[in-house]
Design a protein around this motif. Structure first.
Motif, short mmCIF file in Angstrom:
data_model
loop_
_atom_site.label_atom_id
_atom_site.label_comp_id
_atom_site.label_asym_id
_atom_site.label_seq_id
_atom_site.Cartn_x
_atom_site.Cartn_y
_atom_site.Cartn_z
N ILE A 388 0.81 -1.37 0.10
CA ILE A 388 -0.09 0.04 -0.05
C ILE A 388 0.88 1.30 -0.05
N VAL A 390 0.95 5.71 -0.41
CA VAL A 390 0.08 6.86 -0.78
C VAL A 390 1.02 7.98 -1.32
N GLU A 425 -7.18 0.62 4.00
CA GLU A 425 -7.85 -0.02 2.94
C GLU A 425 -7.78 0.95 1.64
N GLN A 426 -8.20 0.54 0.40
CA GLN A 426 -8.13 1.31 -0.75
C GLN A 426 -9.27 1.37 -1.03
N SER A 427 -9.84 2.73 -1.46
CA SER A 427 -11.07 2.98 -2.27
C SER A 427 -11.09 3.50 -3.30
N ASN A 428 -11.93 4.01 -4.05
CA ASN A 428 -11.81 4.61 -5.59
C ASN A 428 -10.87 5.82 -5.56
N ILE A 431 -6.65 6.29 -0.19
CA ILE A 431 -6.22 5.32 0.92
C ILE A 431 -6.79 5.70 2.10
N LYS A 432 -7.72 4.74 2.88
CA LYS A 432 -8.29 5.25 3.96
C LYS A 432 -7.68 4.51 5.18
N TYR A 498 -7.72 10.30 5.01
CA TYR A 498 -8.02 9.68 3.54
C TYR A 498 -6.66 10.57 2.82
N LYS A 500 -4.42 10.39 -1.12
CA LYS A 500 -4.51 9.81 -2.40
C LYS A 500 -3.43 8.82 -2.83
N TYR A 501 -3.64 8.25 -3.69
CA TYR A 501 -2.50 7.34 -4.02
C TYR A 501 -2.35 7.32 -5.49
N THR A 503 -2.84 6.18 -8.62
CA THR A 503 -3.72 6.14 -9.61
C THR A 503 -4.54 7.31 -9.62
#
Length: 504
Positions: A388, A390, A425-428, A431-432, A498, A500-501, A503
């Motif tokens: 993971i 970020v 965990e990753q969302s759309n 990264i939360k 929250y 960003k990552y 993508t």
């Protein structure tokens, strides 16, 4: 003439077994009834429409007293008695609007017109007509109430309003308008409104006024300065619309002004503050460059001295302290690198963010608290996958992890060991990252709106300064992220960060 009278009054038509004269039919169509009082035989005659207005049967034959008693008890009845007696005794006609109560107890407004018929200087009869004007009066009353409402709203509106003629003369104004400009309402009537404008703002609106008159626009708005009676200046937001008649012809302007003097002064102060802040930020940036450069030199010297010790006097490094010093110098160098990176950040745009392994940064942050963790017997749970990453400013990511872990240990409950769980965990879009503890918790009902405020503290802890959460929130937002909090007293707190990552 007699034949015409007979045609109007004597010729009968029959409808629904009721006999009507021709005049009765006309009266019914125009909703006006006739009546007559013969003073020679005290006989009272009502037309069919008069009986309809009184809501009595068509075979009803009233007496004079009964006729008077239909009028509303009190002022109306007394007035009708007086006027009828004057018509009889002084031959005075009358025309009045009064109220009566019908046989069905309905209240009506009626217009009564009466004329005395005179013969040999004596009144022989009193004849007249009666018209039901209830609906008309109701309409007039509704109109009056609406006009009163509009007038009251205009007079007592919190913002200044004025009606201005097409040639720029003030026709009337409300209290707020007078208060804004320091004149009385009487002084402002007929006042050329342009003479109240600041000399530099007189030419602001002429074209807009022309467009209003020409029908090219319905209203316009602008900021404008006015000169008060005491020569002071007020800044206003001016709105002007135009009133037209049924033929679309312009009648007058409606000017509406809001005093924005305080806002204008505040905006100027903000502009000055922004300029000062920008200058101070530039100085701080230069200071950060200098500090990071000088610290880099010193840490470099320490690193070089340690390297010389290892190569020239290895026996001096054969103890438990030198490796710790070496590790501390290594971390210092890394901190200086991060500080140098922070000092070069301009607008914290996306290209300034770096791809950072979250687990590595988490482990490094936890290592800073090894002593506290051992002392408090804290339980640390890490549920973060190795892959993971970020997008973050490394110094900020270090800082926020340090602050949240530090708070979880600092604000622990006395009777149980602290337990801290870090997960991701990753969302759309993000990264939360969740940092959960079982500490004292925060009363969100009381502190929800100020939890991230500057110098806001929520526990009587000697080390609480109210800086950590404020700084952390700003760091997260600088990395285009956000933070949320859930907490219960004596249950613990969950901070959700929250970030960003790559993508996104």
């Amino acid at each position: 003439m007699k034949e015409l009278y007979n045609q109007l009054f004597q010729n009968h038509v029959t409808k629904n077994n009721v006999s009507y004269t021709y005049m009765d039919s006309i009266q019914r169509d125009i909703a006006i009834g006739s009546w007559e009082v013969n003073l020679q035989n005290n006989e009272v005659t009502w037309s069919a429409m008069t009986k309809t207005i009184h809501e009595v049967e068509q075979d009803y034959n009233p007496s004079l007293e009964e006729g008077i008693n239909f009028f509303l008890e009190g002022y109306d009845r007394e007035l009708m008695s007086i006027l009828f007696n004057r018509a009889v005794n002084k031959q005075e006609p009358y025309d009045n609007e009064v109220q009566l109560k019908t046989a069905k107890n309905n209240i009506k407004w009626v217009r009564i017109v009466a004329y005395p018929v005179i013969k040999n200087d004596a009144t022989q009869k009193v004849i007249g007509v009666i018209q039901d004007i209830t609906e008309k009066n109701k309409t007039l009353l509704d109109l009056k109430l609406k006009e009163e409402l509009i007038r009251t709203t205009f007079d007592n509106a919190p913002n200044a309003m004025a009606l201005v003629s097409l040639d720029g003369q003030i026709l009337t104004s409300n209290k707020s308008f007078s208060d804004y400009l320091g004149y009385t309402k009487e002084e402002l009537i007929g006042f050329p409104i342009n003479t109240l404008s600041h000399s530099e703002d007189i030419d602001v609106i002429p074209q807009n006024i022309k467009d209003l008159i020409a029908g090219k626009s319905n209203k316009f708005q602008c900021e404008k300065r006015y000169i008060r009676k005491d020569k002071s200046i007020i800044h206003c937001l001016l709105s002007v619309s135009i009133l037209r008649d049924e033929n679309f012809k312009p009648v007058h302007f409606i000017s509406h002004i809001i005093d924005i003097t305080k806002r204008t002064i505040a905006n100027k102060k903000v502009e000055t503050l922004l300029k000062t802040t920008k200058l101070q930020n530039e100085r701080l940036l230069n200071f950060a460059h200098i500090v990071s450069h000088n610290l880099r030199s010193h840490s470099g010297n320490i690193q070089m001295l340690l390297d010389l010790m290892y190569s020239e006097t290895p026996e001096a490094t054969n103890n438990e302290y030198v490796p710790l010093i070496l590790e501390a110098v290594h971390q210092l160098s890394e901190t200086i690198d991060n500080l140098n990176q922070v000092s070069t950040i301009n607008d914290n745009k996306e290209q300034d963010l770096q791809r950072c392994n979250l687990l590595d940064f988490t482990n490094k942050a936890i290592s800073n608290f090894s002593a506290e963790i051992k002392e408090t017997k804290a339980i640390i749970n890490i549920n973060i996958e190795q892959d993971i990453y970020v997008l973050a400013i490394p110094a900020y990511l270090d800082s926020l992890l340090f602050n949240f872990i530090s708070n979880a240990l600092k604000y622990k409950q006395d009777h149980i060991p602290p337990e801290i769980t870090l997960s991701a965990e990753q969302s759309n879009k993000f990264i939360k990252i969740e940092i959960e503890d079982n500490g004292l918790g925060i009363n969100l009902d009381l502190h929800k709106d100020k939890i991230f405020g500057l110098y806001k503290t929520f526990h009587n802890h000697k080390e609480a300064k109210g800086l950590g959460l404020y700084i952390t929130k700003n760091q997260i937002e600088a990395m285009q992220g956000k933070v949320k909090v859930k907490s219960k007293i004596n249950k613990g707190t969950i901070f959700s960060i929250y970030l960003k990552y790559e993508t996104n």
